[in-house]
Enzyme design. Structure first.
Site, PDB file in Angstrom:
ATOM      1  CE  LYS A  76       1.354   5.055   8.274  1.00 17.69           C
ATOM      2  NZ  LYS A  76       1.243   4.208   7.106  1.00 17.69           N
ATOM      3  CG  ASP A 119       5.769   3.620   0.693  1.00 18.58           C
ATOM      4  OD1 ASP A 119       6.125   4.268   1.705  1.00 18.58           O
ATOM      5  OD2 ASP A 119       4.585   3.484   0.346  1.00 18.58           O
ATOM      6  CE1 TYR A 171      -3.588   2.642   0.755  1.00 17.73           C
ATOM      7  CE2 TYR A 171      -2.248   3.280   2.640  1.00 17.73           C
ATOM      8  CZ  TYR A 171      -3.305   3.530   1.788  1.00 17.73           C
ATOM      9  OH  TYR A 171      -4.077   4.650   1.963  1.00 17.73           O
TER      10      TYR A 171
HETATM   11  C1  PLP Z   1       0.569   4.714   5.748  1.00 20.64           C
HETATM   12  C2  PLP Z   1       1.280   4.460   4.485  1.00 20.64           C
HETATM   13  C3  PLP Z   1       1.211   5.328   3.388  1.00 20.64           C
HETATM   14  C4  PLP Z   1       0.262   6.495   3.351  1.00 20.64           C
HETATM   15  O1  PLP Z   1       0.571   7.457   4.284  1.00 20.64           O
HETATM   16  P1  PLP Z   1      -0.594   8.505   4.717  1.00 20.64           P
HETATM   17  O2  PLP Z   1       0.123   9.454   5.617  1.00 20.64           O
HETATM   18  O3  PLP Z   1      -1.646   7.702   5.370  1.00 20.64           O
HETATM   19  O4  PLP Z   1      -1.071   9.143   3.457  1.00 20.64           O
HETATM   20  C5  PLP Z   1       2.026   5.093   2.307  1.00 20.64           C
HETATM   21  N1  PLP Z   1       2.849   4.039   2.281  1.00 20.64           N
HETATM   22  C6  PLP Z   1       2.927   3.171   3.295  1.00 20.64           C
HETATM   23  C7  PLP Z   1       3.887   2.032   3.218  1.00 20.64           C
HETATM   24  C8  PLP Z   1       2.124   3.330   4.423  1.00 20.64           C
HETATM   25  O5  PLP Z   1       2.170   2.439   5.410  1.00 20.64           O
END
Ligand code: PLP
Length: 437
Positions: free
Chosen positions: A267, A239, A144
């Site tokens: 995060k 990511d 994701y």
């Molecule tokens: C949480 C998450 C996102 C999205 O981040 P948001 O701040 O919720 O937009 C993207 N990539 C990964 C791997 C994530 O866990």
């Protein structure tokens, strides 16, 4: 456990907010409950609107690696707020923050702050496409990357090689350049590159998948992505929105010693405030406006309050490396405790772990790709979740999410979670256990 006040707030919430929540997973839909509304958090615990206290393994889905409202991070925060919370003009804190991030990550020469992980991945893709002059991208099923249109794609069924949107509202045209490969399957990536010779701008991957439960990379998988992208002149995007500053201070790229061209963060780097970032090699980042021609902007980007909280968090992690050892010790303890229960009850379940990232899958392992994890028993997971909540432990309210441990979780918290899991899993699997000879 009394949930009257949460229920009342939820009724009101549903009138004004779609589904009563501002992010779907919070609605507890996949575990068949009404959500609990949170009043406050301290250390490893949260308190709900009815005054119930829980050990929290959601921890805001990752940002709170130091636990809830740590004093040593909050110190001096009032002063910062009083200086002003946004200017739309640059501040020195942004520079300090950027330097901290670049010094920590091997693949990061320059970084641009944004406001969420979604913004980070969306901007990273634009940059990769501009840099390579190509349109196609590869993502992996089960990874994701936020809710940017072109990444809300899953593999088509059967012989269908075209991806399909995972939500209405995403035009086929927007995802026609997104190729979906299998996590941990290098040959699917090789095949995509040979079918689209010279057309692939980037491969985007979670170096440890954390959004289909926790699925660690197979030995050599990340290295082969590095090699293949290099060979084809494509950009490798890590990511690290979850793994960044969680797996280690050098993040996944430091731990696995694989350097991506572009890294996405979020995060943890916001210390609980809304933040994201993307950055990488100087040559690539030099294309970002106003230095280069690739447009990307943000009214609240580099927000002074968010930068301050992020900076304090990163400084603490840098200066207290024992944080990572301590979280990993607890993760290992949790893994061992859950494995002992699985053995004892003889149930189809397995635990995955990467450093401090842990997940309990209610299905037969090994878990190496999305195909593996979707075989889990989500109905039993729902029952397990409800029993845990009743015992004062909040685990992720969905099977396909990892547990988030923090530095504030104590050994006792872990022991208690194991004990509660023993009772809860026995109930969740009661039908099987009862009829066993
Ligand atoms: C949480 C998450 C996102 C999205 O981040 P948001 O701040 O919720 O937009 C993207 N990539 C990964 C791997 C994530 O866990």
């Amino acid at each position: 456990m009394e949930h009257g006040r949460s229920k009342k707030i939820y009724e009101e919430a549903k009138k004004y907010i779609p589904g009563g929540v501002n992010s779907p997973v919070r609605a507890f839909k996949s575990v068949g409950l009404d959500p609990v509304f949170i009043e406050s958090g301290k250390g490893s615990r949260v308190l709900d609107a009815d005054g119930n206290s829980y050990i929290d393994f959601v921890c805001s889905w990752g940002p709170l690696i130091l636990g809830h409202s740590p004093e040593y991070i909050y110190d001096g925060i009032e002063e910062i707020i009083r200086k002003g919370t946004s200017f739309g003009l640059p501040t020195e804190t942004e520079v300090k923050m950027a330097r901290l991030i670049c010094e920590a990550l091997p693949g990061m020469d320059m970084v641009r702050m944004v406001n969420s992980g979604t913004e980070a991945t969306m901007s990273a893709l634009r940059l990769a496409r501009a840099y390579t002059g190509r349109d196609k991208i590869i993502k992996f099923e089960g990874c994701y990357h936020g809710h940017c249109d072109s990444l809300l794609v899953k593999a088509g069924s059967g012989a269908l090689t075209l991806g399909v949107p995972t939500t209405p509202g995403v035009p086929q045209d927007v995802i026609k350049d997104t190729i979906v490969c299998r996590y941990n399957d290098t040959s699917s990536v090789e095949a995509a590159f040979s079918e689209n010779a010279g057309g692939i701008a980037a491969v985007i991957v979670e170096p440890v998948a954390g959004n289909m439960g926790v699925v660690p990379p197979r030995e050599g998988f990340l290295e082969s992505l590095r090699e293949i992208t290099k060979r084809h002149g494509a950009i490798l995007i890590f990511d690290e929105v979850i793994t960044g500053f969680r797996l280690s201070y050098g993040s996944a790229q430091g731990l696995f010693k694989v350097e991506p061209d572009i890294t996405c963060l979020g995060k943890i780097i916001g210390g609980g405030l809304p933040v994201g970032a993307y950055g990488g090699k100087r040559e690539i980042m030099s294309m970002v406006s106003p230095l280069g021609s690739v447009y990307q902007a943000g009214t609240l980007s580099g927000n002074p309050l968010a930068m301050h909280m992020g900076m304090k968090t990163l400084e603490y992690l840098r200066d207290n490396p024992q944080v990572y050892g301590s979280i990993e010790d607890n993760a290992v303890r949790l893994e061992a405790g859950l494995n002992a229960i699985i053995d004892e009850l003889s149930i189809d379940a397995c635990v995955t772990r990467a450093k401090g990232m842990v997940c309990l899958f209610l299905g037969k392992g090994p878990m190496e790709s999305h195909d593996d994890v979707i075989r889990c028993d989500t109905a039993r997971y729902a029952s397990y979740f409800r029993e845990m909540l009743e015992r004062g432990v909040i685990i992720p309210p969905a099977q396909f999410e990892g547990w988030f441990l923090s530095y504030a979780h104590t050994r006792e918290d872990i022991e208690y979670a194991i004990k509660a899991s023993r009772e809860s899993l026995e109930i969740a699997f009661a039908d099987i256990i009862k009829y066993r000879p």
